[in-house]
Design an enzyme around this catalytic site. Structure first.
Site, PDB file in Angstrom:
ATOM      1  N   ASN A 189       6.445  31.838 -48.402  1.00  0.00           N
ATOM      2  CA  ASN A 189       7.285  32.796 -48.923  1.00  0.00           C
ATOM      3  C   ASN A 189       8.387  33.162 -47.649  1.00  0.00           C
ATOM      4  O   ASN A 189       9.454  33.479 -47.943  1.00  0.00           O
ATOM      5  CB  ASN A 189       6.719  33.742 -49.395  1.00  0.00           C
ATOM      6  CG  ASN A 189       6.103  33.731 -50.932  1.00  0.00           C
ATOM      7  OD1 ASN A 189       6.980  33.593 -51.717  1.00  0.00           O
ATOM      8  ND2 ASN A 189       4.880  33.384 -51.240  1.00  0.00           N
ATOM      9  N   HIS A 192       3.184  38.979 -55.525  1.00  0.00           N
ATOM     10  CA  HIS A 192       1.842  38.707 -56.071  1.00  0.00           C
ATOM     11  C   HIS A 192       1.814  37.415 -56.969  1.00  0.00           C
ATOM     12  O   HIS A 192       2.853  37.352 -57.929  1.00  0.00           O
ATOM     13  CB  HIS A 192       1.270  39.880 -56.924  1.00  0.00           C
ATOM     14  CG  HIS A 192      -0.039  39.839 -57.084  1.00  0.00           C
ATOM     15  ND1 HIS A 192      -1.211  39.723 -56.261  1.00  0.00           N
ATOM     16  CD2 HIS A 192      -0.600  39.234 -58.278  1.00  0.00           C
ATOM     17  CE1 HIS A 192      -2.299  39.534 -57.088  1.00  0.00           C
ATOM     18  NE2 HIS A 192      -2.003  39.368 -58.179  1.00  0.00           N
ATOM     19  N   ILE A 221      -4.844  45.075 -46.843  1.00  0.00           N
ATOM     20  CA  ILE A 221      -4.347  46.231 -47.824  1.00  0.00           C
ATOM     21  C   ILE A 221      -3.831  47.390 -46.827  1.00  0.00           C
ATOM     22  O   ILE A 221      -4.988  47.952 -45.969  1.00  0.00           O
ATOM     23  CB  ILE A 221      -5.492  46.641 -48.864  1.00  0.00           C
ATOM     24  CG1 ILE A 221      -5.798  45.342 -49.658  1.00  0.00           C
ATOM     25  CG2 ILE A 221      -5.225  47.982 -49.432  1.00  0.00           C
ATOM     26  CD1 ILE A 221      -6.683  45.750 -51.017  1.00  0.00           C
TER      27      ILE A 221
HETATM   28  C1  GAR Z   1       1.256  33.479 -52.019  1.00  0.00           C
HETATM   29  O1  GAR Z   1       1.127  32.840 -53.191  1.00  0.00           O
HETATM   30  C2  GAR Z   1       1.275  35.033 -52.226  1.00  0.00           C
HETATM   31  O2  GAR Z   1       2.115  35.245 -53.422  1.00  0.00           O
HETATM   32  C3  GAR Z   1      -0.169  35.427 -52.110  1.00  0.00           C
HETATM   33  O3  GAR Z   1      -0.486  34.590 -51.129  1.00  0.00           O
HETATM   34  C4  GAR Z   1       0.013  33.404 -51.089  1.00  0.00           C
HETATM   35  C5  GAR Z   1       0.699  33.195 -49.466  1.00  0.00           C
HETATM   36  O4  GAR Z   1       1.422  32.041 -49.201  1.00  0.00           O
HETATM   37  N1  GAR Z   1      -0.181  36.839 -51.864  1.00  0.00           N
HETATM   38  C6  GAR Z   1      -1.190  37.504 -52.541  1.00  0.00           C
HETATM   39  O5  GAR Z   1      -2.216  37.026 -53.236  1.00  0.00           O
HETATM   40  C7  GAR Z   1      -1.316  38.914 -52.187  1.00  0.00           C
HETATM   41  N2  GAR Z   1      -2.136  39.679 -53.057  1.00  0.00           N
HETATM   42  P1  GAR Z   1       2.298  31.976 -48.287  1.00  0.00           P
HETATM   43  O6  GAR Z   1       1.795  32.490 -46.630  1.00  0.00           O
HETATM   44  O7  GAR Z   1       2.672  30.333 -48.165  1.00  0.00           O
HETATM   45  O8  GAR Z   1       3.759  32.791 -48.530  1.00  0.00           O
END
Ligand code: GAR
Length: 212
Positions: free
Chosen positions: A14, A110, A93
């Site tokens: 992200n 999320h 959190i």
């Molecule tokens: C993503 O899918 C994000 O939406 C999720 O963790 C992943 C991180 O991926 N976040 C949560 O679940 C927060 N509650 P990334 O490090 O490749 O962006």
């Protein structure tokens, strides 16, 4: 120009979507000025380095609890003059103290359509496992402001993604990222930086006229 601080804990896809959008000049009136990682081994740090974005490590393991961690984070955010804080796969959190100081200035992505599959214990791959267990046909992603309720703040953008018969949690996670998260997160960040978001109660309203 608003200072965007991105908080990460892991792979950072992200964050990458934000960097790519920034390089395509799709983030109006904002700039990623610092990436802060709770995990010294996060690949997200490498992504920041490759693109010349300053980064800092605030290792969660060096703090007794989330409260102490948040205190240190608050100091760091103040020294970085944060206008917007983006939680991009940030797995901690945050304590109330920080949320109050940055009310409606913290955005989280999320990997589900809130209010489904969210709240305490719903993070990362686990969210997709739960969606598959339930047998939903549609899932997706949500970008929302962070308030004192876990995944409970005003929703900014959502995008639905279809679940397919042979999906595994990993396959579904990848589809949700590609089709939803990586699109709506940069869009929401730009809307914030352009001052096109207004929060009233628990609703976020987008000013569509300003974008035309
Ligand atoms: C993503 O899918 C994000 O939406 C999720 O963790 C992943 C991180 O991926 N976040 C949560 O679940 C927060 N509650 P990334 O490090 O490749 O962006």
């Amino acid at each position: 120009m608003k200072n965007i601080i991105v908080l990460v804990s892991g792979g950072g896809t992200n964050l990458q979507a934000l960097i790519d959008a920034q390089e395509r000049e799709e983030i109006k009136n904002g700039k990623i000025t610092c990436v802060i990682s709770s995990n010294p081994k996060a690949y997200a740090l490498k992504r920041a380095e490759i693109h010349g974005i300053p980064s800092k490590i605030l290792n969660r393991k060096e703090y007794q609890n989330n409260q102490d961690y948040t205190k240190a984070l608050l100091k760091l955010l103040e020294s970085e003059k944060a206008d917007l804080i983006v939680l991009a796969g940030f797995m901690i959190i945050l304590d109330q103290a920080l949320i109050q100081v940055y009310e409606n200035k913290i955005i989280n992505v999320h990997p589900s359509l809130i209010p489904s599959f969210c709240g305490d214990g719903f993070y990362g791959l686990h969210v997709h496992e739960k969606a598959l267990e339930k047998g939903v046909k549609l899932t997706g992603a949500t970008v929302h402001f962070v308030n004192e309720i876990c995944d409970g703040g005003a929703i900014i953008l959502q995008k639905a993604v279809a679940v397919e018969n042979d999906d595994t949690p990993e396959i579904l996670q990848k589809r949700v990222m590609e089709q939803a998260e990586w699109k709506i997160l940069p869009k929401a960040v730009s809307l914030f930086c352009e001052d096109r978001l207004t929060v009233i109660g628990n609703h976020a309203y987008i000013d569509y006229q300003k974008g035309n």
